[in-house]
Design a protein around this motif. Structure first.
Motif, PDB file in Angstrom:
ATOM      1  N   PRO A   1       0.786  -1.064  -0.212  1.00 36.83           N
ATOM      2  CA  PRO A   1       0.121   0.085   0.158  1.00 36.83           C
ATOM      3  C   PRO A   1       0.761   1.269   0.125  1.00 36.83           C
ATOM      4  N   ASP A   2       0.341   2.309  -0.523  1.00 35.72           N
ATOM      5  CA  ASP A   2       1.052   3.720  -0.399  1.00 35.72           C
ATOM      6  C   ASP A   2       1.303   4.079   1.005  1.00 35.72           C
ATOM      7  N   VAL A   3       0.212   3.947   1.948  1.00 31.62           N
ATOM      8  CA  VAL A   3       0.019   4.433   3.173  1.00 31.62           C
ATOM      9  C   VAL A   3      -0.423   3.166   4.057  1.00 31.62           C
ATOM     10  N   LEU A   4      -0.035   3.037   5.226  1.00 29.81           N
ATOM     11  CA  LEU A   4      -0.603   1.920   6.280  1.00 29.81           C
ATOM     12  C   LEU A   4      -0.400   2.812   7.391  1.00 29.81           C
ATOM     13  N   CYS A   5      -1.643   2.727   7.928  1.00 31.19           N
ATOM     14  CA  CYS A   5      -2.155   3.287   9.265  1.00 31.19           C
ATOM     15  C   CYS A   5      -2.094   2.305  10.397  1.00 31.19           C
ATOM     16  N   LEU A   6      -1.522   2.213  11.467  1.00 29.79           N
ATOM     17  CA  LEU A   6      -1.364   1.264  12.507  1.00 29.79           C
ATOM     18  C   LEU A   6      -1.868   1.889  13.574  1.00 29.79           C
ATOM     19  N   GLN A   7      -2.817   0.898  14.493  1.00 33.19           N
ATOM     20  CA  GLN A   7      -3.216   1.379  15.820  1.00 33.19           C
ATOM     21  C   GLN A   7      -2.912   0.234  16.659  1.00 33.19           C
ATOM     22  N   GLU A   8      -3.037   0.605  18.080  1.00 30.65           N
ATOM     23  CA  GLU A   8      -2.388  -0.132  19.384  1.00 30.65           C
ATOM     24  C   GLU A   8      -0.934  -0.486  18.975  1.00 30.65           C
ATOM     25  N   CYS A   9       0.007   0.507  18.719  1.00 28.79           N
ATOM     26  CA  CYS A   9       1.141   0.134  18.363  1.00 28.79           C
ATOM     27  C   CYS A   9       1.849  -0.322  19.708  1.00 28.79           C
ATOM     28  N   LYS A  10       1.377   0.217  20.834  1.00 26.31           N
ATOM     29  CA  LYS A  10       2.040  -0.043  22.253  1.00 26.31           C
ATOM     30  C   LYS A  10       3.664   0.282  22.171  1.00 26.31           C
ATOM     31  N   SER A  11       3.741   1.589  21.922  1.00 23.16           N
ATOM     32  CA  SER A  11       5.243   1.570  21.913  1.00 23.16           C
ATOM     33  C   SER A  11       5.411   3.140  21.799  1.00 23.16           C
ATOM     34  N   PRO A  12       6.438   3.786  22.741  1.00 26.92           N
ATOM     35  CA  PRO A  12       6.857   5.208  22.199  1.00 26.92           C
ATOM     36  C   PRO A  12       7.329   5.446  20.784  1.00 26.92           C
ATOM     37  N   VAL A  13       7.197   6.406  20.283  1.00 26.31           N
ATOM     38  CA  VAL A  13       7.528   6.810  19.125  1.00 26.31           C
ATOM     39  C   VAL A  13       8.950   6.473  18.514  1.00 26.31           C
ATOM     40  N   ASP A  14       9.909   6.593  19.564  1.00 21.13           N
ATOM     41  CA  ASP A  14      11.319   6.645  19.330  1.00 21.13           C
ATOM     42  C   ASP A  14      11.486   4.951  19.275  1.00 21.13           C
ATOM     43  N   LYS A  15      10.626   4.123  19.817  1.00 16.42           N
ATOM     44  CA  LYS A  15      10.751   2.616  19.726  1.00 16.42           C
ATOM     45  C   LYS A  15      10.265   1.939  18.628  1.00 16.42           C
ATOM     46  N   ILE A  16       9.454   2.399  17.800  1.00 16.70           N
ATOM     47  CA  ILE A  16       8.819   1.885  16.673  1.00 16.70           C
ATOM     48  C   ILE A  16      10.046   1.708  15.686  1.00 16.70           C
ATOM     49  N   PRO A  17       9.863   0.689  15.064  1.00 20.90           N
ATOM     50  CA  PRO A  17      11.375   0.017  14.290  1.00 20.90           C
ATOM     51  C   PRO A  17      11.075   0.628  12.823  1.00 20.90           C
ATOM     52  N   ALA A  18      11.101   1.855  12.860  1.00 17.14           N
ATOM     53  CA  ALA A  18      10.808   2.799  11.618  1.00 17.14           C
ATOM     54  C   ALA A  18      11.743   2.514  10.426  1.00 17.14           C
ATOM     55  N   GLU A  19      13.111   1.917  11.047  1.00 18.42           N
ATOM     56  CA  GLU A  19      14.271   1.683   9.954  1.00 18.42           C
ATOM     57  C   GLU A  19      13.713   0.666   9.206  1.00 18.42           C
ATOM     58  N   ARG A  20      13.221  -0.453   9.824  1.00 14.48           N
ATOM     59  CA  ARG A  20      12.963  -1.601   9.020  1.00 14.48           C
ATOM     60  C   ARG A  20      11.839  -1.393   8.056  1.00 14.48           C
ATOM     61  N   PHE A  21      10.934  -0.535   8.203  1.00 10.04           N
ATOM     62  CA  PHE A  21       9.802  -0.260   7.228  1.00 10.04           C
ATOM     63  C   PHE A  21      10.426   0.778   6.284  1.00 10.04           C
ATOM     64  N   ALA A  22      11.419   1.574   6.689  1.00 10.99           N
ATOM     65  CA  ALA A  22      12.143   2.449   5.652  1.00 10.99           C
ATOM     66  C   ALA A  22      12.835   1.666   4.523  1.00 10.99           C
ATOM     67  N   ALA A  23      13.360   0.482   5.057  1.00 10.44           N
ATOM     68  CA  ALA A  23      14.113  -0.204   4.103  1.00 10.44           C
ATOM     69  C   ALA A  23      13.253  -0.679   3.136  1.00 10.44           C
TER      70      ALA A  23
END
Length: 262
Positions: free
Chosen positions: A29-51
Motif C-alpha cells: 500500500p502507499d500508506v499504512l495506518c497502524l493502531q495499538e502500536c503499544k510503543s513510544p515513537v522512538d521505539k517503533i522500528p521505523a528503520e525496518r519499514f524505511a528499508a
C-alpha cells in the motif's frame, strides 16, 4: 495519482514488526495506518519499514498502551493530533500529503465489558470520546480528508456474526451505534468499505478466545475507512485481508484496504 491505503490494528508494532514487513512487501500500500502500536515513537522500528520504501512516518505513542502511526511511501507533513477526553492517550494522529489530503488515524477506546457508563468508566470514556469527535467535525467541517482506524464499533447488523446476540455486547450496542452515526454524519463521512461492498456479512476482527477463529467465524467489523464526499467519489477497491488473521502470532484484527484517485 491513485493512493492505496491500509489500516490495521497491529496489537504491538514491535512484537509484530515482521508481520508489518510482510504486509508491506506483499500488498505494497502507499500508506499504512497502524493502531495499538503499544510503543513510544522512538521505539517503533521505523528503520525496518524505511528499508522497504516507507521512509515517512507520523506517529504518537506511549509505553505499553494505545499508539497510532502513519507509514508512507510519499512525503508526509505532521498535521497534529487531538487529546480526546483529556486523558493524554495516543489515540489520534493526522498527516497531510503533498496534495493537501489529510489522513486521520484513530484508535477509539474499546469500552470495557459492561455497556453501562454508570458502572463502567471505560464505557463512558468511549462515548465521550465519540461525542468529542462529533463536536469537532461539527465545528470544523472536514474536507479532502480520509479517516481510518479501529473505531471499535460494528455499526450494521451484517457487521457482526449475530445482531441479536450482540445487541447488549460492547461494540454493537444501540447507544454506541448511534454515537458513531452522529460522528459520521457530523463530518459527512462516507463509509468507503460499505460503499464498495454494500451487502453481506463483513468482519475485520475475530477474538483470540475462539479455539478455531476461522471455523467459528464470530467476527465483527471494527476497522473502518471513511472519506469526505470530495474524495469518496474517487474511492474504490475496498477489501479486508482475512487471511492475515491466520498468520503466525497474528493480531486479532485484519487489515482493511481502499484506493483513492487524488
Amino acid at each position: 495519482m491513485t493512493l492505496t491505503l491500509a489500516t490495521w490494528n497491529i496489537n504491538s508494532v514491535r512484537l509484530r514488526a515482521g508481520l508489518v514487513e510482510r504486509l508491506l512487501t506483499e500488498e505494497a500500500p502507499d500508506v499504512l495506518c497502524l493502531q495499538e502500536c503499544k510503543s513510544p515513537v522512538d521505539k517503533i522500528p521505523a528503520e525496518r519499514f524505511a528499508a522497504l520504501g516507507y521512509g515517512h512516518m507520523v506517529a504518537r505513542g506511549q509505553k505499553g498502551y494505545n499508539g497510532v502511526a502513519i507509514l508512507s511511501r510519499h512525503p508526509l507533513e505532521d498535521a497534529g493530533h487531538r487529546d480526546f477526553v483529556g486523558k493524554g492517550d495516543a489515540r489520534h494522529v493526522a498527516a497531510r500529503l503533498a496534495d493537501g489530503t489529510v489522513i486521520h488515524n484513530y484508535y477509539v477506546p474499546a469500552g470495557g465489558d459492561v455497556a453501562d457508563r454508570e458502572v463502567n468508566e471505560k464505557f463512558g470514556h468511549k462515548l465521550d470520546f465519540l461525542t468529542e469527535m462529533r463536536d469537532w467535525f461539527r465545528s470544523e467541517a472536514p474536507a479532502r480528508s480520509i479517516l481510518v482506524g479501529d473505531l471499535n464499533i460494528a455499526p450494521r447488523e451484517d457487521d457482526v456474526w449475530s445482531h441479536k446476540k450482540l445487541l447488549k455486547v460492547v461494540s454493537h450496542t444501540p447507544v454506541e451505534v448511534d454515537h458513531l452515526a452522529e460522528t459520521q454524519d457530523a463530518g459527512a463521512w462516507v463509509d468507503i468499505t460499505r460503499k464498495d461492498i454494500p451487502d453481506g456479512q463483513l468482519y475485520s476482527w475475530w477474538s483470540y478466545r475462539a479455539r478455531d477463529w476461522d471455523a467459528a467465524d464470530k467476527g465483527r467489523r471494527l476497522d473502518h475507512i471513511w472519506a469526505t464526499p470530495d474524495l469518496a467519489a474517487g474511492a474504490g477497491g475496498s477489501r479486508i485481508l482475512r487471511p492475515v488473521r491466520g498468520w503466525e502470532q497474528p493480531s486479532d484484527h485484519a487489515p482493511v484496504l481502499a484506493s483513492f484517485d487524488l
